[in-house]
Design an enzyme around this catalytic site. Structure first.
Site, PDB file in Angstrom:
ATOM      1  N   THR A 125       0.827  -1.212   0.000  1.00 56.07           N
ATOM      2  CA  THR A 125       0.000   0.000   0.000  1.00 56.07           C
ATOM      3  C   THR A 125       0.860   1.261   0.000  1.00 56.07           C
ATOM      4  OG1 THR A 125      -1.486   1.273   1.421  1.00 56.07           O
ATOM      5  CG2 THR A 125      -0.120  -0.336   2.531  1.00 56.07           C
ATOM      6  N   ASP A 126       0.289   2.340  -0.511  1.00 56.54           N
ATOM      7  CA  ASP A 126       0.998   3.631  -0.459  1.00 56.54           C
ATOM      8  C   ASP A 126       1.117   4.146   0.980  1.00 56.54           C
ATOM      9  OD1 ASP A 126      -1.664   4.336  -0.030  1.00 56.54           O
ATOM     10  OD2 ASP A 126      -1.747   5.838  -1.635  1.00 56.54           O
ATOM     11  N   GLU A 127       0.324   3.542   1.903  1.00 52.64           N
ATOM     12  CA  GLU A 127       0.382   4.031   3.293  1.00 52.64           C
ATOM     13  C   GLU A 127       1.739   3.784   3.937  1.00 52.64           C
ATOM     14  OE1 GLU A 127      -2.899   3.520   5.899  1.00 52.64           O
ATOM     15  OE2 GLU A 127      -4.355   3.619   4.279  1.00 52.64           O
ATOM     16  N   TYR A 153      -1.688  -0.403  11.213  1.00 58.70           N
ATOM     17  CA  TYR A 153      -1.900  -1.064   9.912  1.00 58.70           C
ATOM     18  C   TYR A 153      -0.725  -0.788   8.980  1.00 58.70           C
ATOM     19  CZ  TYR A 153      -3.343  -1.432   5.039  1.00 58.70           C
ATOM     20  OH  TYR A 153      -3.359  -1.717   3.686  1.00 58.70           O
ATOM     21  N   ALA A 155       2.225   0.306   9.603  1.00 61.36           N
ATOM     22  CA  ALA A 155       3.499  -0.210  10.127  1.00 61.36           C
ATOM     23  C   ALA A 155       3.604  -1.714   9.853  1.00 61.36           C
ATOM     24  CB  ALA A 155       3.593   0.064  11.629  1.00 61.36           C
ATOM     25  N   LYS A 157       2.170  -3.316   7.386  1.00 61.85           N
ATOM     26  CA  LYS A 157       2.373  -3.513   5.945  1.00 61.85           C
ATOM     27  C   LYS A 157       3.830  -3.195   5.579  1.00 61.85           C
ATOM     28  CE  LYS A 157      -0.288  -4.430   3.142  1.00 61.85           C
ATOM     29  NZ  LYS A 157      -0.728  -5.763   2.613  1.00 61.85           N
ATOM     30  N   ARG A 217      -7.269  11.580  -0.727  1.00 59.08           N
ATOM     31  CA  ARG A 217      -6.896  10.229  -1.139  1.00 59.08           C
ATOM     32  C   ARG A 217      -6.849  10.198  -2.659  1.00 59.08           C
ATOM     33  NH1 ARG A 217      -5.655  10.411   3.378  1.00 59.08           N
ATOM     34  NH2 ARG A 217      -6.039   8.940   5.085  1.00 59.08           N
ATOM     35  N   ASP A 275     -11.920  13.240  14.645  1.00 60.32           N
ATOM     36  CA  ASP A 275     -10.958  12.779  13.645  1.00 60.32           C
ATOM     37  C   ASP A 275     -10.317  11.447  14.045  1.00 60.32           C
ATOM     38  OD1 ASP A 275      -9.586  12.917  11.313  1.00 60.32           O
ATOM     39  OD2 ASP A 275      -8.481  14.756  11.785  1.00 60.32           O
ATOM     40  N   ARG A 276      -9.806  10.725  13.045  1.00 57.05           N
ATOM     41  CA  ARG A 276      -9.024   9.496  13.272  1.00 57.05           C
ATOM     42  C   ARG A 276      -7.690   9.894  13.910  1.00 57.05           C
ATOM     43  NH1 ARG A 276      -7.790   6.264   7.793  1.00 57.05           N
ATOM     44  NH2 ARG A 276      -9.698   5.130   8.291  1.00 57.05           N
TER      45      ARG A 276
HETATM   46  P1  NAD Z   1     -10.152  -6.878   2.601  1.00 60.07           P
HETATM   47  O1  NAD Z   1     -10.101  -6.587   4.057  1.00 60.07           O
HETATM   48  O2  NAD Z   1     -11.371  -6.569   1.811  1.00 60.07           O
HETATM   49  O3  NAD Z   1      -9.856  -8.435   2.378  1.00 60.07           O
HETATM   50  C1  NAD Z   1      -8.869  -9.132   3.081  1.00 60.07           C
HETATM   51  C2  NAD Z   1      -9.096 -10.622   2.855  1.00 60.07           C
HETATM   52  O4  NAD Z   1      -8.031 -11.322   3.532  1.00 60.07           O
HETATM   53  C3  NAD Z   1     -10.418 -11.143   3.429  1.00 60.07           C
HETATM   54  O5  NAD Z   1     -11.036 -12.019   2.513  1.00 60.07           O
HETATM   55  C4  NAD Z   1      -9.989 -11.887   4.676  1.00 60.07           C
HETATM   56  O6  NAD Z   1     -10.862 -12.965   5.021  1.00 60.07           O
HETATM   57  C5  NAD Z   1      -8.611 -12.380   4.282  1.00 60.07           C
HETATM   58  N1  NAD Z   1      -7.748 -12.648   5.441  1.00 60.07           N
HETATM   59  C6  NAD Z   1      -7.548 -11.856   6.516  1.00 60.07           C
HETATM   60  N2  NAD Z   1      -6.705 -12.455   7.383  1.00 60.07           N
HETATM   61  C7  NAD Z   1      -6.335 -13.634   6.810  1.00 60.07           C
HETATM   62  C8  NAD Z   1      -5.474 -14.681   7.199  1.00 60.07           C
HETATM   63  N3  NAD Z   1      -4.817 -14.648   8.375  1.00 60.07           N
HETATM   64  N4  NAD Z   1      -5.317 -15.733   6.374  1.00 60.07           N
HETATM   65  C9  NAD Z   1      -5.995 -15.801   5.200  1.00 60.07           C
HETATM   66  N5  NAD Z   1      -6.838 -14.849   4.789  1.00 60.07           N
HETATM   67  C10 NAD Z   1      -7.005 -13.767   5.577  1.00 60.07           C
HETATM   68  O7  NAD Z   1      -8.868  -6.170   1.998  1.00 60.07           O
HETATM   69  P2  NAD Z   1      -8.657  -5.462   0.566  1.00 60.07           P
HETATM   70  O8  NAD Z   1      -9.123  -4.063   0.653  1.00 60.07           O
HETATM   71  O9  NAD Z   1      -9.142  -6.364  -0.501  1.00 60.07           O
HETATM   72  O10 NAD Z   1      -7.062  -5.413   0.535  1.00 60.07           O
HETATM   73  C11 NAD Z   1      -6.317  -6.511   0.007  1.00 60.07           C
HETATM   74  C12 NAD Z   1      -4.832  -6.185   0.098  1.00 60.07           C
HETATM   75  O11 NAD Z   1      -4.554  -5.005  -0.632  1.00 60.07           O
HETATM   76  C13 NAD Z   1      -4.354  -5.934   1.525  1.00 60.07           C
HETATM   77  O12 NAD Z   1      -3.093  -6.506   1.657  1.00 60.07           O
HETATM   78  C14 NAD Z   1      -4.258  -4.415   1.610  1.00 60.07           C
HETATM   79  O13 NAD Z   1      -3.256  -4.036   2.520  1.00 60.07           O
HETATM   80  C15 NAD Z   1      -3.884  -4.056   0.198  1.00 60.07           C
HETATM   81  N6  NAD Z   1      -4.310  -2.732  -0.284  1.00 60.07           N
HETATM   82  C16 NAD Z   1      -5.621  -2.340  -0.170  1.00 60.07           C
HETATM   83  C17 NAD Z   1      -6.017  -1.108  -0.694  1.00 60.07           C
HETATM   84  C18 NAD Z   1      -7.448  -0.650  -0.615  1.00 60.07           C
HETATM   85  O14 NAD Z   1      -7.725   0.508  -0.956  1.00 60.07           O
HETATM   86  N7  NAD Z   1      -8.401  -1.470  -0.180  1.00 60.07           N
HETATM   87  C19 NAD Z   1      -5.081  -0.291  -1.341  1.00 60.07           C
HETATM   88  C20 NAD Z   1      -3.751  -0.725  -1.427  1.00 60.07           C
HETATM   89  C21 NAD Z   1      -3.381  -1.952  -0.918  1.00 60.07           C
HETATM   90  O1  DAU Z   2      -4.107   4.037   0.487  1.00 56.99           O
HETATM   91  C1  DAU Z   2      -4.354   2.673   0.504  1.00 56.99           C
HETATM   92  C2  DAU Z   2      -5.159   2.304   1.727  1.00 56.99           C
HETATM   93  O2  DAU Z   2      -6.469   2.820   1.532  1.00 56.99           O
HETATM   94  C3  DAU Z   2      -5.191   0.799   1.968  1.00 56.99           C
HETATM   95  O3  DAU Z   2      -3.894   0.360   2.274  1.00 56.99           O
HETATM   96  C4  DAU Z   2      -6.155   0.446   3.106  1.00 56.99           C
HETATM   97  O4  DAU Z   2      -6.262  -0.964   3.218  1.00 56.99           O
HETATM   98  C5  DAU Z   2      -7.502   1.035   2.791  1.00 56.99           C
HETATM   99  O5  DAU Z   2      -8.406   0.774   3.858  1.00 56.99           O
HETATM  100  C6  DAU Z   2      -7.409   2.537   2.538  1.00 56.99           C
HETATM  101  O6  DAU Z   2      -7.061   3.244   3.760  1.00 56.99           O
HETATM  102  P1  DAU Z   2      -7.772   4.620   4.174  1.00 56.99           P
HETATM  103  O7  DAU Z   2      -7.627   4.794   5.627  1.00 56.99           O
HETATM  104  O8  DAU Z   2      -7.349   5.728   3.274  1.00 56.99           O
HETATM  105  O9  DAU Z   2      -9.296   4.229   3.766  1.00 56.99           O
HETATM  106  P2  DAU Z   2     -10.703   4.487   4.484  1.00 56.99           P
HETATM  107  O10 DAU Z   2     -11.751   4.111   3.501  1.00 56.99           O
HETATM  108  O11 DAU Z   2     -10.765   3.871   5.833  1.00 56.99           O
HETATM  109  O12 DAU Z   2     -10.736   6.062   4.671  1.00 56.99           O
HETATM  110  C7  DAU Z   2     -10.578   6.934   3.566  1.00 56.99           C
HETATM  111  C8  DAU Z   2     -10.600   8.351   4.095  1.00 56.99           C
HETATM  112  O13 DAU Z   2     -11.930   8.645   4.565  1.00 56.99           O
HETATM  113  C9  DAU Z   2      -9.690   8.580   5.281  1.00 56.99           C
HETATM  114  O14 DAU Z   2      -9.147   9.887   5.195  1.00 56.99           O
HETATM  115  C10 DAU Z   2     -10.619   8.488   6.498  1.00 56.99           C
HETATM  116  C11 DAU Z   2     -11.934   9.004   5.962  1.00 56.99           C
HETATM  117  N1  DAU Z   2     -13.152   8.406   6.553  1.00 56.99           N
HETATM  118  C12 DAU Z   2     -13.284   7.067   6.576  1.00 56.99           C
HETATM  119  C13 DAU Z   2     -14.396   6.456   7.097  1.00 56.99           C
HETATM  120  C14 DAU Z   2     -14.526   4.949   7.155  1.00 56.99           C
HETATM  121  C15 DAU Z   2     -14.181   9.227   7.022  1.00 56.99           C
HETATM  122  O15 DAU Z   2     -14.091  10.462   6.968  1.00 56.99           O
HETATM  123  N2  DAU Z   2     -15.295   8.633   7.551  1.00 56.99           N
HETATM  124  C16 DAU Z   2     -15.444   7.275   7.628  1.00 56.99           C
HETATM  125  O16 DAU Z   2     -16.484   6.810   8.160  1.00 56.99           O
END
Ligand code: NAD
Ligand code: DAU
Length: 339
Positions: A125-127, A153, A155, A157, A217, A275-276
């Site tokens: 992730t870019d985080e 999270y 940290a 990753k 974002r 805020d978070r």
């Molecule tokens: P998600 O939370 O929707 O899905 C995670 C999946 O992993 C689920 O199906 C869960 O059951 C499975 N899982 C969790 N713990 C497990 C374990 N111990 N063993 C086997 N399976 C397990 O997540 P996502 O949003 O699809 O993200 C997928 C990957 O992409 C993650 O590694 C995340 O860090 C990365 N990522 C996500 C985003 C985003 O915007 N969602 C962006 C960049 C990178």
């Molecule tokens: O950048 C990649 C990351 O993006 C991934 O690595 C993470 O797995 C993914 O969850 C996502 O992280 P963010 O923290 O950016 O996503 P989230 O959807 O939780 O929040 C997006 C933004 O919106 C963030 O600035 C927090 C804000 N937010 C989020 C929620 C859930 C709100 O303002 N209200 C909310 O209820």
């Protein structure tokens, strides 16, 4: 080609499985997923019928289970999506993030080392780069940007990325890493910003915006992410990191207002909440490397992707209503009840 997709019952992993089976009908796809709260077999219902697809329920941190699976199936590519992925949950309970994201990655790497592999790909992730200031729109994350994490999270990753790189350098495991910006699209779990706001707006519930809603974002339609990973596992250079992002920066407030406008709902539904902690201000990816080296370009602009996504949530109400009617209710109450 036999690809083991871990975390394939989650958001991005499932989209990746659909993309790969559509694009390469001759490939075999194995999915290993623990089916945590974020994993959902309904998401994989269509693909479960395919003779080219097999599902294994198990934990990537369970060494015996993972070794048995490698022994039996001998995958030649592993794409690791499995993770605890929600920042807010990592602030509430960091331990499981260390267990799955770090130790689980370590077990997968050991299995690759023991049984041999053509490619291990880590979905990162870019985080891991921390955040950028709002007043410097000229700055972007490149692959050389130092790791500088904010939440448990990110940290966890970053730790797993470092582990992956160490297995390349020390044991010559053929690895690649991708670091993507925020995804959105079908099957996105409704704890995350966009699906949460769509679900709440459709139910005429308040839309909880953290702080002033000015955090930025860089949104990428999930299929564009899947296509980038597809390119990296086929053509990416072993040992390399690739950033993925499509220059679709929006403030959270812009995103929320767009959702409301598309659904014909009033802005009076917005509620500003506490805020978070440690909230990252801005993410923005420079995708020059993957574009120049592998020819990847995003194909879906945010204004189109958000329409497609909203339509998907309207057409698939049962999928997300099943989720938000279960244990999600207590999660929501805990996170937002007195916020
Ligand atoms: P998600 O939370 O929707 O899905 C995670 C999946 O992993 C689920 O199906 C869960 O059951 C499975 N899982 C969790 N713990 C497990 C374990 N111990 N063993 C086997 N399976 C397990 O997540 P996502 O949003 O699809 O993200 C997928 C990957 O992409 C993650 O590694 C995340 O860090 C990365 N990522 C996500 C985003 C985003 O915007 N969602 C962006 C960049 C990178
Ligand atoms: O950048 C990649 C990351 O993006 C991934 O690595 C993470 O797995 C993914 O969850 C996502 O992280 P963010 O923290 O950016 O996503 P989230 O959807 O939780 O929040 C997006 C933004 O919106 C963030 O600035 C927090 C804000 N937010 C989020 C929620 C859930 C709100 O303002 N209200 C909310 O209820």
């Amino acid at each position: 080609m036999k690809i083991l997709v871990t975390g394939g019952a989650g958001f991005i992993g499932s989209n990746f499985i659909y993309h790969m089976l559509d694009t390469y009908p001759e490939y075999e796809i194995l999915c290993l997923d623990a089916l945590t709260y974020a994993g959902n077999m309904e998401t994989l219902a269509e693909v479960a019928k395919s003779p080219k697809f097999k599902f294994y329920k198990g934990d990537i941190a369970d060494r015996e289970f993972v070794y048995d699976l490698f022994e039996k199936e001998k995958p030649n590519v592993v794409v690791n999506f499995a993770a605890e992925s929600h920042v807010d949950r990592s602030i509430d309970n960091p331990g499981i993030f260390l267990q799955t994201n770090i130790l689980g990655t370590g077990v997968l790497l050991d299995a690759c080392r023991k049984y041999g592999i053509d490619r291990y790909h880590q979905v990162s992730t870019d985080e891991v780069y921390g955040d950028l200031p709002l007043d410097r729109p000229d700055l972007f994350f490149t692959e050389e940007t130092p790791i500088h994490t904010s939440s448990p999270y990110s940290a966890s990753k970053a730790a797993s990325d470092l582990l992956v790189q160490s297995y390349y350098r020390t044991f010559k495991v053929p690895v690649t890493i991708s670091r993507c910006s925020n995804n959105y699209g079908p099957y996105h779990f409704p704890e995350k910003l966009i699906p949460l706001m769509i679900a709440n707006a459709l139910n005429d519930k308040e839309l909880p915006v953290y702080g002033k809603g000015e955090n930025v974002r860089d949104w990428l339609y999930v299929l564009d992410h899947c296509k980038a990973i597809d390119l990296i596992i086929h053509k990416g250079k072993v040992g390399e990191v690739y950033n993925i992002g499509g220059h679709n920066e929006r403030t959270n407030l812009e995103v929320v207002k767009t959702v409301l406008k598309e659904l014909g709902k009033p802005e009076s539904l917005i509620r500003y909440v506490t805020d978070r902690p440690g909230h990252d201000m801005r993410y923005a990816i420079d995708p020059t490397k993957i574009s120049k080296e592998l020819g990847w370009e995003p194909t879906t602009a945010f204004d189109d992707g958000i329409k497609l996504t909203i339509k998907w949530y309207l057409d698939n109400k049962k999928w997300w209503e099943n989720i938000i009617s279960g244990e999600y209710q207590s999660y929501y109450e805990k996170m937002y009840g007195e916020r």
